[in-house]
Design a protein around this motif. Structure first.
Motif, mmCIF file in Angstrom:
data_model
loop_
_atom_site.group_PDB
_atom_site.id
_atom_site.type_symbol
_atom_site.label_atom_id
_atom_site.label_comp_id
_atom_site.label_asym_id
_atom_site.label_seq_id
_atom_site.Cartn_x
_atom_site.Cartn_y
_atom_site.Cartn_z
ATOM 1 N N THR A 19 16.145 3.205 6.153
ATOM 2 C CA THR A 19 15.536 4.336 5.452
ATOM 3 C C THR A 19 14.281 3.901 4.697
ATOM 4 O O THR A 19 13.294 4.640 4.630
ATOM 5 C CB THR A 19 16.582 4.967 4.499
ATOM 6 N N ASP A 20 14.296 2.693 4.159
ATOM 7 C CA ASP A 20 13.118 2.162 3.460
ATOM 8 C C ASP A 20 11.928 2.038 4.416
ATOM 9 O O ASP A 20 10.805 2.438 4.082
ATOM 10 C CB ASP A 20 13.457 0.791 2.850
ATOM 11 N N VAL A 21 12.174 1.514 5.619
ATOM 12 C CA VAL A 21 11.088 1.364 6.601
ATOM 13 C C VAL A 21 10.534 2.750 6.955
ATOM 14 O O VAL A 21 9.318 2.974 6.931
ATOM 15 C CB VAL A 21 11.583 0.626 7.875
ATOM 16 N N ALA A 22 11.449 3.683 7.236
ATOM 17 C CA ALA A 22 11.022 5.037 7.609
ATOM 18 C C ALA A 22 10.233 5.690 6.473
ATOM 19 O O ALA A 22 9.186 6.302 6.701
ATOM 20 C CB ALA A 22 12.235 5.888 7.963
ATOM 21 N N ASN A 23 10.709 5.526 5.242
ATOM 22 C CA ASN A 23 10.021 6.155 4.120
ATOM 23 C C ASN A 23 8.641 5.550 3.866
ATOM 24 O O ASN A 23 7.710 6.264 3.512
ATOM 25 C CB ASN A 23 10.883 6.073 2.854
ATOM 26 N N ALA A 24 8.508 4.257 4.067
ATOM 27 C CA ALA A 24 7.184 3.628 3.916
ATOM 28 C C ALA A 24 6.222 4.221 4.942
ATOM 29 O O ALA A 24 5.056 4.496 4.641
ATOM 30 C CB ALA A 24 7.293 2.112 4.090
ATOM 31 N N ILE A 25 6.719 4.454 6.151
ATOM 32 C CA ILE A 25 5.884 5.049 7.201
ATOM 33 C C ILE A 25 5.487 6.478 6.793
ATOM 34 O O ILE A 25 4.326 6.858 6.898
ATOM 35 C CB ILE A 25 6.625 5.030 8.555
ATOM 36 N N LEU A 26 6.444 7.235 6.280
ATOM 37 C CA LEU A 26 6.129 8.600 5.844
ATOM 38 C C LEU A 26 5.209 8.603 4.619
ATOM 39 O O LEU A 26 4.412 9.519 4.441
ATOM 40 C CB LEU A 26 7.419 9.382 5.558
ATOM 41 N N ASP A 27 5.293 7.572 3.807
ATOM 42 C CA ASP A 27 4.362 7.449 2.677
ATOM 43 C C ASP A 27 2.925 7.277 3.175
ATOM 44 O O ASP A 27 1.977 7.520 2.452
ATOM 45 C CB ASP A 27 4.711 6.212 1.818
#
Ligand SMILES: Nc1ncnc2c1ncn2[C@@H]1O[C@H](COP(=O)(O)OP(=O)(O)OP(=O)(O)O)[C@@H](O)[C@H]1O
Ligand SMILES: CC(=O)C(=O)O
Ligand SMILES: [K+]
Ligand SMILES: [Mg+2]
Length: 476
Positions: free
Chosen positions: A298-306
């Motif tokens: 989820t951290d990787v995905a959220n960084a991408i969405l950031d």
């Protein structure tokens, strides 16, 4: 040819687990875009060998990869410990010494002569990214007595943080300058400056690179101390890219502030069209496990969405048991997350266009128009001839659904576009024109007749003008 399945770039740290030809080949096939060499570890000989292997494998596989030399900077480190590590337990008394001795349960060598000057009785010292906590009991000329407040395994050469201490003003050390010299001589593409405190740290390195005729080497400012956060706007303006170095940042600042800070820094970097890398502990459990935690994914995905351009792996690939699986995992998370980006991206762009007006350049206006066109017409690729890579980066900041195919005459410019989201670069001969570009992408099977493409250009083409126009056309 087939373009990668994911547009987010993956930075992988090369270390003992991955410094062979076989592993580097596998990392590239798994999706590594940038190879990070951490000069806090290893010898010049080892790094020179890795650079040679990367260039050779890259040539063989015809896959582009940029090389990032990450400098040690001001980081204070533990020296060598007998057997590789010691187990520190709560309540243990330890002596941190500046003498060059092998460490054990009672004595821990510190590789910084002035270490005792940085602390006083009652201060807190963090070891190993904050996993181990000590409290200072006594300070002598060449040693510091401390008690273990929170224990754990302490490995050789782990970092030491004293958030309260005032670091020397200059973040770039004489050792860093030697490494930069080495990096220039060995054709490294980018340099990561650790513990940057102010814009002067960037300017010092930029000045040196210019004198050495290497001003095309990327300078990546690592944001990992409060000074860098305070001076962020100036640092961003002077640097070519930034890294949110969450390892040290999470000890130097209250860790709970990291998520929002990450979003703010990414947003600013996006607005300036400077690539941003989100780093540290992204899939850290994969250092020993084959499957990451839900929180990490989820951290990787959220960084991408950031809006991060790149995600980074450290010990996962440097010393981990599953380095290839870690890169493959990032590639998978990126592919799936990016599919969701489209609608998200548009609202974000509209917001910028409304707030940030009237002070931009022609290039900026053109790159904004590109986004408008992409929303209006069904376009397959964005084609950007670029001298410095700037035009490609200014489009990349909007994270479009289409690939940005960049064309440049400089290998270094092409390599450094490996830091930017959704950019795939081709190095062409001096004097190339629109026909050469179309012939190339047709020849590679990327487009067919009647496909619609958008091209940015500097017109008239024979003059060295910046990008000032866009053209939308069907492939003949
Ligand atoms: N080349 C290497 N040789 C040995 N160990 C390495 C190497 N690279 C990384 N490691 C190990 O992996 C860990 C995490 O990697 P990373 O590159 O983030 O190092 P670090 O020392 O935490 O970083 P930094 O100097 O950037 O703060 C290191 O602390 C070290 O234990
Ligand atoms: C990468 C790095 O230096 C950090 O996270 O601290
Ligand atoms: K480093
Ligand atoms: Mg760091």
């Amino acid at each position: 040819m087939r373009l990668p399945q994911h547009k987010t770039k993956i930075v992988a740290t090369i270390g003992p687990a991955t410094n062979s030809k076989k592993m580097i080949e596998k990392l590239m096939k798994a999706g590594m875009s940038v190879a990070r060499l951490n000069f806090s570890h290893g010898t010049f000989e080892e790094h020179a060998k890795v650079i040679e292997i990367i260039r050779e494998v890259s040539w063989k596989l015809d896959r582009r990869v940029a090389i990032l030399a990450d400098l040690p900077g001001l980081k204070i480190r533990v020296g060598e410990i007998k057997g590789g590590y010691v187990e520190l337990k709560r309540g243990d008394k330890v002596v941190l010494t500046t003498k060059d001795v092998e460490g054990d349960e009672t004595t821990i060598p510190v590789e910084y002569k002035d270490f005792p000057k940085l602390v006083s009785r009652g201060d807190t010292i963090y070891l190993s990214d904050g996993y181990i906590v000590l409290r200072v009991e006594n300070v002598r000329e060449d040693e510091v007595e401390a008690v273990v407040v929170s224990g754990g395994k302490l490995f050789s050469r782990k970092g030491i943080n004293i958030p309260k201490a005032h670091l020397p003003v200059e973040a770039v050390t004489p050792r860093d300058m030697e490494i930069i010299e080495f990096a220039v001589d060995h054709g490294v593409d980018a340099i990561g400056l650790s513990f940057v405190g102010s814009v002067y740290d960037i300017l010092k390195v930029k000045g040196f690179l210019e004198k050495r005729g290497a001003s095309d080497i990327f300078v990546v400012a690592k944001i990992e101390r409060p000074d860098a956060v305070r001076n962020f706007d100036e640092i961003l303006n002077a640097a070519d890219g930034i890294m949110i170095a969450r390892g040290d940042l999470g000890v130097e600042m209250p860790i709970e502030k990291l998520p929002i800070l990450q979003k703010k820094l990414i947003r600013k970097a996006n607005q300036e069209g400077k690539p941003v890398i989100t780093a540290t502990q992204m899939l850290v459990s994969m250092t020993t496990e084959k499957v990451p935690t839900r929180a990490e994914v989820t951290d990787v995905a959220n960084a991408i969405l950031d809006g991060t351009d790149a995600v980074m792996l450290s010990e996962e690939t440097a010393v981990g048991k599953f380095p290839i699986e870690a890169v493959e995992m990032m590639a998978k998370i990126a592919k799936v997350t990016e599919e969701y980006r489209e609608s998200f991206g548009l609202s974000r762009i509209r917001e910028w266009l409304e707030t940030d007006t009237h002070k931009g350049t022609i290039k900026e206006a053109i790159t904004r128009s590109v986004i408008d066109a992409l929303c209006t017409v069904d376009i397959k690729y964005i084609l950007t001839p670029t001298r410095t890579g700037r035009t490609a980066r200014l489009i990349s900041r909007f994270k479009p659904r289409q690939w940005i195919l960049a064309f440049s005459t400089s290998e270094r410019v092409c390599n450094n576009l490996m830091f930017s989201y959704g950019v795939y670069s081709f190095c062409l001969e001096e004097g190339f024109d629109e026909r050469d570009i179309v012939r190339l992408i047709k020849g590679l099977g990327l487009v067919e007749s009647d496909d619609m493409v958008l091209m940015t250009e500097g017109r008239p083409i024979e003059k060295t003008v910046g990008t000032n126009s866009i053209k939308i056309f069907q492939i003949a």
